[in-house]
Design an enzyme around this catalytic site. Structure first.
Site, mmCIF file in Angstrom:
data_model
loop_
_atom_site.group_PDB
_atom_site.id
_atom_site.type_symbol
_atom_site.label_atom_id
_atom_site.label_comp_id
_atom_site.label_asym_id
_atom_site.label_seq_id
_atom_site.Cartn_x
_atom_site.Cartn_y
_atom_site.Cartn_z
ATOM 1 N N LYS C 125 -18.658 7.811 10.580
ATOM 2 C CA LYS C 125 -17.364 8.282 11.074
ATOM 3 C C LYS C 125 -18.081 9.264 12.285
ATOM 4 O O LYS C 125 -17.619 9.365 13.546
ATOM 5 C CB LYS C 125 -16.810 8.798 10.749
ATOM 6 C CG LYS C 125 -15.536 7.880 9.860
ATOM 7 C CD LYS C 125 -14.662 8.839 9.358
ATOM 8 C CE LYS C 125 -13.009 8.336 8.451
ATOM 9 N NZ LYS C 125 -13.639 6.703 7.955
ATOM 10 N N ARG C 300 -15.634 -5.993 10.735
ATOM 11 C CA ARG C 300 -15.163 -7.112 10.204
ATOM 12 C C ARG C 300 -14.295 -7.672 11.046
ATOM 13 O O ARG C 300 -13.281 -6.910 12.368
ATOM 14 C CB ARG C 300 -14.777 -6.157 8.849
ATOM 15 C CG ARG C 300 -14.186 -5.340 9.294
ATOM 16 C CD ARG C 300 -13.917 -5.175 7.896
ATOM 17 N NE ARG C 300 -13.003 -3.920 7.934
ATOM 18 C CZ ARG C 300 -11.845 -3.842 7.463
ATOM 19 N NH1 ARG C 300 -10.613 -4.539 8.483
ATOM 20 N NH2 ARG C 300 -11.140 -2.384 7.478
ATOM 21 N N VAL C 303 -7.422 -7.412 8.289
ATOM 22 C CA VAL C 303 -6.294 -7.721 7.864
ATOM 23 C C VAL C 303 -4.986 -8.243 8.456
ATOM 24 O O VAL C 303 -4.986 -9.576 8.552
ATOM 25 C CB VAL C 303 -5.689 -7.410 6.668
ATOM 26 C CG1 VAL C 303 -4.187 -7.708 6.191
ATOM 27 C CG2 VAL C 303 -6.655 -6.369 6.220
ATOM 28 N N ARG C 346 2.743 -6.549 5.843
ATOM 29 C CA ARG C 346 1.975 -6.716 4.243
ATOM 30 C C ARG C 346 3.018 -7.118 3.334
ATOM 31 O O ARG C 346 3.395 -6.100 3.401
ATOM 32 C CB ARG C 346 1.206 -5.631 4.178
ATOM 33 C CG ARG C 346 0.350 -6.298 5.383
ATOM 34 C CD ARG C 346 -1.337 -4.524 5.077
ATOM 35 N NE ARG C 346 -2.022 -4.924 6.068
ATOM 36 C CZ ARG C 346 -3.261 -3.912 6.681
ATOM 37 N NH1 ARG C 346 -3.441 -3.680 5.140
ATOM 38 N NH2 ARG C 346 -3.661 -3.782 6.897
#
Lengths: 535, 165, 499
Positions: C125, C300, C303, C346
């Protein structure tokens, strides 16, 4: 099958008078029934509540499959005995559905003298088990009884159809493969202990259920041993030590649930396949029965009008309609079940007797259950009829009826006098079920008849002795005879003594027969054949 | 026979009032006519209740059912006497299944226990064995003392039912 | 999203170092591209959907199923053993593990994602933040990480309050707290440090200005690894519980065009500056005043990538694979356009009425609505146990609509029609969130579910509904059914008659 044509005028004065009369009789009956079922001294109800016990009828309601019928039998047994101390003979007996199986339910009544058995209680239990045997109905015993009512032991213990018969019947039932389940809610003392002992399955409630031959006081008296109810015969002991009971339950409701589960394991034995059609409500209103049955026992009425208000679609196939017309015979369906009906439309003559015998043979040949609707004053008497052989013709009917292999059901719709009771499948003839209407009267002869006969005999005796006929004494004899007869002739006396399986509201006849016929199908038909008919 | 179903902590009563000509059920005393009885088992189903079609999905769980109706899922649990027995169907006593010696006493008189909680550990024939509470309740008596021997069927502990539960 | 099979597929065989819905989703694209897929699985998931759907499956072992999925050496060995030429890490597990990316590369395989150095840069971070600040991406005023709590407290107080305290190495909300006054600061810092030590083995904490009612806006970027980068618009993920997203949408609600452009441009700037290769997401917090700050960069596939796919019509996994194979970005920024609105819900095994605690159970019934505008991303099977072994997310329901209201309506309808029985889920809760007026108005911020807790609590069903539910339940119980059907005639017809 064609529909019966009713000729009843519901607006007529007769109809209205009859209706008022019969509604009053039914109201009286229901009031007596209500009292027998629920009127109990407050202290007995309090005790039950204290013991956290449900009233027996509530237990039955929970035991039954919801939304199904319960045909209670002999609800007014013992109503004229023991000064009314034993309502419903301290027990509840009936047929209902448990886990989809037709069963006989037999329950002690702990609100009456701790559920003690009176002589008529024993008679009622024996009858219940007889019904179970005759119809192969599994039995669920709801046990909560202190044992035999010791003050009346001579009337309930020693004889063939007394106490021991209960346990003999239990044993026979088991031998026949008819299951029994005992749910022990309260004490099963002395003989009562054998009820769970002889049942195939038993469930006992912790805390309140107990089974022992002798309770703690008796044990103390006999051996000086101090022992608690729990130690002597409680749920824990019997389910883990003695093996007298099978399942302990935490509450009455739990016991019933286990019981329902046990019944659901039972095989459904094949029923005898009676001829059946889809059920149909009667076309004519059954409530009109009240206006049809007359307000006096002597007044005649057409039994076809009653049939039209009991059978499916009011349809009736009458056999030999123009012959032996005082006995109406024919085929109909009740809740879909094909039945052969014999109903009295007057005294039995030679032709009506022979017609009845023949019709009974037809039904046996056709595997059709028989329904007898009694309103019979007897077989015809007199020189002419004796010469024609009224006795041997009546005997034919009795022989055919006695030897029937099909199940028989009798409804006492009005009078049942003399040998007509025999021919029309009275209590002695092992009909599967016999129900009475509240207006029903039964005797070897009517009250007036008996009084007349005895007065006639007395007057003749006086004359023979050379004296004058004492009119006052004759009148007194007439009155006494009639009064005594009248009391014993009544349906209430009959049902008190368990000469029937209960008084029913005439409007309940169709349902009572429906449940009864259905129950009867569990037993196979008996062997065919008759004795020697006298020709 | 009344079916008791727990929905979000409230117990509801369902029973059958009649089967013909239509199925009539009582739900907490309210009468509902059910037509077109759905198929048994889990899946998407349809019923007619009081004349109106009802679509729902159903899955039976071990002790009840899950219903999805009108965009909401509801978990229902049976609450009947059998369940009470699941909490305590067993006996009130803990007996020795064989002769042996008490190794550990896990509970004391007055402790409340749930069905399945170990009360004593015993050793017998070189085998250690836990004896569990056969039902929910309170320990009324512990007859077992650590190190002491006992015979087969000896009562090692007694339970009393706790208040309605 | 359907595209023709690739005439010249960039890989022959790809191992998917993941499981569940994302593995199934990747398999789908591989199949479309004519590439063989290899699944990995722990013994407990031997019959799982991703195992069945892949062309090939390899069992991996580990003390726990999660441990197996984190076992770099074992997974790389498996890939080599089956002859895979690339590994797709999905999201979670090893997807942002620089060591893994390096191990894959060293094994002579292609890692479908950025290079290990970029992962390492963005994974820390502090370094990520510094890098962002250095390249003109706005960052919130902050105190750099330190283990000196006294120094930390002094410097933090200078920034002012409220402050957000975080673990330097953390994620997922662990060791995170909001401090509103100087008095609370020291205790909170100590707690954060100890949690950080416990969870991440790194006790350093840092603090930054806390933006009240912040919105979570993120930008999907793709880089070619040679300094070329584009964005595929933003997503809004403000509806969160327990610091985790539950509803994501694209585009963000009511975002002024100029601000959108500014945010997207800064994300592209960051990607370009880092020579970013493959898919990445730059996350920001956006204050009510329109100020936005860099939060982190996820190196990446996210979701919530399907919402971007739905508005752009692109297959992001396909893009990832093509870029990983060294191909150029197949289009320019100008050629990318967005259409309509997409919302992802979700579906999690959790109890919204009890602090969203994870639930377990067995899937007894699954019936999902189908429509061209819907995607139900899942790897669920009837009879499948939902255990605490893996993340409680069971599936994603993604709906596209011509506009935000339309996508919301379709999502609510789809949630309504979605039957997933056997484990408690947040399905009904999500529908209540989407149906909330504040959601419709786009009044979103990361505290949304806390702010509206009362209105989002399930109302008691009305009596009529409850009775229907009870009837439906009763009729499903075998013995109750027997009780209805098992009563013979004439008793069934006579009914509850008493004499």
């Amino acid at each position: 099958m064609s529909r019966l044509q009713s000729s009843i005028n519901t607006a007529s004065a007769d109809f209205r008078r009859n209706e008022a009369h019969n509604r009053r009789l039914v109201a009286e009956f229901k009031a007596k029934q209500e009292a027998a079922r629920h009127a109990r001294p407050q202290r007995d109800l309090d005790r039950l509540a204290r013991q956290q016990k449900m009233p027996q009828r509530k237990r039955i309601e929970i035991l039954l499959d919801p939304g199904t019928p319960f045909l209670e039998l002999s609800s007014l047994a013992a109503n004229m005995a023991y000064g009314g101390e034993s309502p419903s003979a301290s027990s509840i007996v009936g047929i209902g559905m448990v886990s989809g199986r037709e069963v006989m339910i037999r329950a002690d009544d702990p609100t009456v003298k701790g559920g003690a058995w009176y002589p008529l209680t024993v008679k009622k239990i024996v009858r219940a088990l007889d019904i179970a045997m005759e119809n192969r109905l599994p039995v669920v015993h709801l046990c909560d009884s202190a044992g035999g009512f010791l003050q009346l032991q001579s009337e309930l213990f020693p004889d063939r159809y007394m106490g021991g018969r209960i346990f003999r019947n239990q044993s026979m039932l088991s031998k026949m493969g008819v299951k029994q389940l005992a749910l022990v809610f309260g004490h099963c003392t002395a003989g009562g202990a054998y009820i769970p002992g002889l049942s195939d399955y038993s469930v006992i409630v912790r805390g309140t259920g107990a089974v022992f031959l002798g309770g703690p006081p008796l044990v103390k008296a006999a051996t000086g041993e101090d022992v608690t109810v729990e130690e002597l015969g409680g749920a824990e002991m019997h389910t883990s030590v003695s093996g007298t009971c099978d399942y302990p339950a935490d509450s009455e409701e739990h016991a019933i649930e286990i019981g329902r589960d046990i019944v659901s394991q039972w095989d459904r034995l094949p029923r005898w396949e009676a001829q059946r059609e889809a059920p149909e409500e009667p076309f004519y209103d059954p409530a009109e029965i009240y206006g049809i049955v007359p307000d006096a026992i002597k007044k005649a009425f057409d039994m076809r009008e009653i049939i039209a208000r009991i059978v499916d679609g009011s349809r009736f196939h009458e056999y030999k309609p123009n012959y032996g017309t005082t006995l109406v015979c024919g085929f109909a369906n009740i809740w879909g079940f094909k039945v052969g009906i014999l109903a009295n439309n007057g005294v039995l003559f030679n032709d009506s007797s022979i017609k009845g015998a023949h019709f009974i043979e037809l039904c046996n040949q056709n595997n059709t259950p028989l329904v007898f609707l009694q309103n019979i004053t007897g077989y015809m008497v007199g020189r002419e009829y004796e010469r024609r052989g009224i006795t041997k013709d009546g005997a034919k009917m009795i022989m055919a009826q006695s030897c029937s292999r099909v199940p028989k059901f009798t409804v006492m719709c009005n009078g049942s006098f003399g040998a007509g009771n025999y021919g029309m499948c009275g209590r002695a003839f092992d009909g599967r079920f016999l129900f009475s209407w509240p207006n029903h009267q039964i005797g070897v002869m009517g009250g007036d008849q008996a009084a007349n006969t005895l007065a006639e005999v007395k007057a003749n005796q006086m004359k023979r002795n050379g004296g004058a006929v004492d009119k006052g004494e004759i009148d007194r004899l007439w009155d006494e005879t009639r009064k005594a007869y009248q009391e014993q002739l009544s349906a209430y006396y009959s049902t008190s003594e368990l000469w029937d399986d209960g008084i029913i509201d005439p409007l309940d006849t169709r349902n009572a027969l429906g449940v009864a016929i259905s129950a009867s199908l569990n037993a196979p038909l008996g062997p065919p054949g008759y004795g020697v008919f006298r020709f | 026979m009344v079916l008791k179903l727990d929905l979000d902590g409230t117990v509801h009563h369902v029973t059958i009032l009649a089967r013909r000509p239509h199925l009539v059920l009582s739900v907490d005393g309210r009468r509902h006519v059910v037509e077109a009885l759905d198929e048994a088992g889990d899946g998407s189903r349809r019923l007619t209740v009081d004349g109106a079609p009802v679509s729902f999905a159903r899955a039976g769980s071990a002790d009840g059912a899950i219903i999805r109706l009108d965009g909401r899922s509801f978990a229902l649990r049976r609450r009947d006497a059998a369940e009470a027995s699941a909490a305590g169907g067993g006996a009130n006593v803990v007996r020795a299944p064989m002769p042996g010696t008490v190794i550990v006493v896990h509970k004391r008189v007055g402790d409340s226990v749930q069905r399945g909680e170990t009360i004593v550990t015993i050793e017998s024939m070189k085998l250690q064995m836990k004896l569990d509470a056969p039902r929910d309740g309170e320990i009324a008596e512990i007859a077992a003392r650590e190190g002491e021997g006992f015979d087969k069927d000896a009562v090692l502990a007694r339970l009393v039912a706790t208040a309605e539960g | 999203m359907m595209t023709a099979p690739d005439d010249n597929p960039p890989f022959r065989k790809v191992l998917i170092a993941n499981r569940g819905e994302i593995a199934c989703r990747i398999i789908r694209t591989l199949r479309e591209m004519g590439i063989a897929s290899v699944a990995i699985h722990h013994p407990v998931e031997a019959r799982a959907r991703h195992v069945r759907e892949a062309d090939q499956a390899v069992e991996i072992s580990g003390e726990t199923p999660v441990a197996a999925h984190l076992d770099i050496a074992q997974i790389v060995d498996a890939a080599r053993a089956v002859g895979a030429d690339a590994i797709h890490p999905g999201y979670g597990f090893l997807s942002e593990n620089a060591r893994f990316a390096r191990a894959v590369a060293e094994a002579g395989l292609t890692f479908i994602g950025p290079d290990a150095d970029t992962i390492a840069l963005m994974g820390d971070k502090i370094s990520a933040r510094q890098f962002a600040a250095d390249h003109g991406v706005p960052v919130a005023p902050s105190v750099m990480p330190t283990q000196d709590l006294a120094e930390f407290t002094r410097r933090a107080t200078e920034i002012g309050f409220p402050l957000l305290i975080k673990a330097a190495a953390g994620g997922g909300g662990k060791g995170m707290s909001i401090v509103r006054s100087a008095e609370e600061l020291e205790g909170a810092a100590r707690l954060a440090a100890s949690e950080a030590q416990r969870y991440f083995g790194d006790g350093r904490v840092y603090a930054e200005l806390f933006v009240e009612r912040p919105r979570h806006i993120e930008v999907q970027v793709f880089g070619d690894g040679k300094g070329g980068a584009i964005h595929l618009f933003e997503r809004e993920c403000s509806v969160q519980r327990r610091f985790q997203k539950i509803i994501e949408e694209a585009p963000a609600a009511n975002l002024p065009a100029a601000l959108r452009d500014e945010i997207c441009a800064s994300a592209v700037r960051l990607a370009a500056a880092s020579n970013y290769r493959n898919a990445g997401t730059v996350e920001y917090i956006l204050g009510a005043d329109g100020r936005f700050f860099f939060l982190e960069m996820n190196t990446r596939l996210q979701v919530e990538h399907p919402v971007t796919e739905m508005i752009t019509g692109l297959d992001l996994v396909r893009l990832q694979i093509e870029i990983a194979a060294g191909r150029d970005l197949p289009f320019t920024q100008d050629e990318v356009s967005a259409n309509g609105h997409a919302i992802e819900c979700r579906i999690c095994a959790e109890d919204p009425e009890h602090d969203f605690l994870p639930e377990t159970g067995t899937i007894l019934h699954l019936d999902a609505p189908q429509a061209a505008y819907l995607r139900f991303e899942n790897a669920l099977d009837r009879g499948q146990r939902v255990t605490a072994d893996f993340d409680p997310m069971l599936a994603k329901l993604v709906a596209h609509g011509p506009d935000r209201a339309g996508a919301t309506r379709r999502s609510i309808a789809a949630l309504h029609d979605l039957s997933l029985l056997g484990v408690k889920t947040n399905i009904d809760y999500l529908a209540r969130v989407l149906g909330h007026p504040a959601f419709a108005a786009g009044e979103l911020h990361t505290g949304f579910v806390i702010q509206h807790k009362a209105e989002l609590t399930a109302a008691e069903p009305d009596e009529a509904t409850r009775d229907k539910v009870l009837i439906a339940a009763a009729l499903g119980l075998r013995d109750f059914r027997d009780l209805i059907l098992g009563v013979p005639e004439p008793h069934a017809s006579i009914g509850p008659w008493r004499n």
